[in-house]
Design a protein around this motif. Structure first.
Motif, PDB file in Angstrom:
ATOM      1  N   PHE A 155     -50.901  -6.752 -13.229  1.00 39.58           N
ATOM      2  CA  PHE A 155     -49.961  -7.340 -14.184  1.00 39.58           C
ATOM      3  C   PHE A 155     -48.965  -8.174 -13.393  1.00 39.58           C
ATOM      4  CE2 PHE A 155     -51.473  -3.328 -15.815  1.00 39.58           C
ATOM      5  CZ  PHE A 155     -51.779  -3.604 -17.142  1.00 39.58           C
ATOM      6  N   PHE A 156     -48.705  -9.395 -13.828  1.00 43.93           N
ATOM      7  CA  PHE A 156     -47.817 -10.306 -13.116  1.00 43.93           C
ATOM      8  C   PHE A 156     -46.636 -10.699 -13.989  1.00 43.93           C
ATOM      9  CE2 PHE A 156     -52.031 -10.828 -11.374  1.00 43.93           C
ATOM     10  CZ  PHE A 156     -51.819 -10.896 -10.014  1.00 43.93           C
ATOM     11  N   ALA A 157     -45.448 -10.751 -13.375  1.00 41.41           N
ATOM     12  CA  ALA A 157     -44.244 -11.189 -14.086  1.00 41.41           C
ATOM     13  C   ALA A 157     -43.330 -11.940 -13.111  1.00 41.41           C
ATOM     14  CB  ALA A 157     -43.501  -9.992 -14.675  1.00 41.41           C
ATOM     15  N   GLU A 158     -42.724 -12.993 -13.613  1.00 44.36           N
ATOM     16  CA  GLU A 158     -41.760 -13.755 -12.797  1.00 44.36           C
ATOM     17  C   GLU A 158     -40.490 -12.963 -12.567  1.00 44.36           C
ATOM     18  OE1 GLU A 158     -41.285 -17.486 -12.224  1.00 44.36           O
ATOM     19  OE2 GLU A 158     -43.367 -18.007 -12.625  1.00 44.36           O
ATOM     20  N   LYS A 159     -40.121 -12.132 -13.568  1.00 40.90           N
ATOM     21  CA  LYS A 159     -38.875 -11.372 -13.493  1.00 40.90           C
ATOM     22  C   LYS A 159     -39.162  -9.904 -13.746  1.00 40.90           C
ATOM     23  CE  LYS A 159     -36.156 -15.207 -15.240  1.00 40.90           C
ATOM     24  NZ  LYS A 159     -35.311 -15.700 -16.306  1.00 40.90           N
ATOM     25  N   LEU A 160     -38.390  -9.064 -13.105  1.00 39.53           N
ATOM     26  CA  LEU A 160     -38.462  -7.627 -13.358  1.00 39.53           C
ATOM     27  C   LEU A 160     -37.654  -7.307 -14.606  1.00 39.53           C
ATOM     28  CD1 LEU A 160     -37.925  -6.327  -9.710  1.00 39.53           C
ATOM     29  CD2 LEU A 160     -40.094  -6.689 -10.921  1.00 39.53           C
ATOM     30  N   ASP A 161     -37.993  -6.207 -15.278  1.00 39.46           N
ATOM     31  CA  ASP A 161     -37.218  -5.813 -16.460  1.00 39.46           C
ATOM     32  C   ASP A 161     -35.903  -5.167 -16.031  1.00 39.46           C
ATOM     33  OD1 ASP A 161     -37.719  -3.119 -15.792  1.00 39.46           O
ATOM     34  OD2 ASP A 161     -39.038  -2.756 -17.507  1.00 39.46           O
TER      35      ASP A 161
END
Length: 140
Positions: free
Chosen positions: A38-44
Motif C-alpha cells: 500500500f502506498f501513500a504520499e502522506k501518513l495519517d
C-alpha cells in the motif's frame, strides 16, 4: 512515497489450457507467496500508511476463498486462464474493494497505489500495480 507491505501464501491447483503453457496445460499445483503493498504520499494522523493488522485481515479474507482450491472449479474463474499475472490482478481488485469499503480505515482518497506480487519461486514472480482510481468495487 511511504509504503506498507503485508504477506501471506496460498496453495492452488489449476490448468492452463493453451498450447503455449506446455506441460502446465494439465492439472498442477502452485504455491504462491502473496505480497500486497500500500502506498501513500502522506501518513495519517497516527503516522501510518495503513494499519498492518487490518491489512493482514484484508489479505487473509481475500485469499481464504481461493486457498487450497482448484481454481478450475470456482465459478469466478470459469472460462478464464488463471495465470500468475491474472491472479495478481484478481487479488488486486479484491484488495481495492476492501479499501473502497473502508476496511483499512484509510479510504481510496488517502492511498495512492496498491501493488500485488505473487512469487512462484525464488527466481520467478509477477505483479500488478495501479492507482486506486483505476478500480471500483466488485461484488463477486
Amino acid at each position: 512515497m511511504y509504503s506498507v507491505e503485508v504477506k501471506n501464501r496460498i496453495m492452488i491447483a489449476h490448468t492452463l489450457p493453451r498450447e503455449v503453457f506446455g506441460k502446465a496445460q494439465g492439472l498442477h499445483g502452485a504455491t504462491y507467496g502473496v505480497s500486497v503493498s500500500f502506498f501513500a504520499e502522506k501518513l495519517d494522523e497516527n503516522g501510518l500508511v495503513v494499519d498492518m493488522g487490518r491489512a493482514m485481515e484484508v489479505l487473509d479474507s481475500v485469499l481464504e476463498p481461493i486457498n487450497y482450491q482448484n481454481l478450475d472449479d470456482l465459478p469466478q474463474f470459469q472460462g478464464l486462464v488463471t495465470t500468475t499475472e491474472y491472479m495478481c490482478g484478481y487479488i488486486f481488485q479484491r484488495v481495492c474493494d476492501a479499501v473502497y469499503l473502508h476496511k483499512l480505515a484509510r479510504g481510496p482518497e488517502e492511498l495512492d497505489r496498491i501493488r500485488v506480487t505473487l512469487t512462484e519461486s525464488d527466481v520467478a514472480s509477477a505483479s500488478f500495480e495501479a492507482p486506486l482510481t483505476a478500480s471500483e468495487v466488485h461484488n463477486e
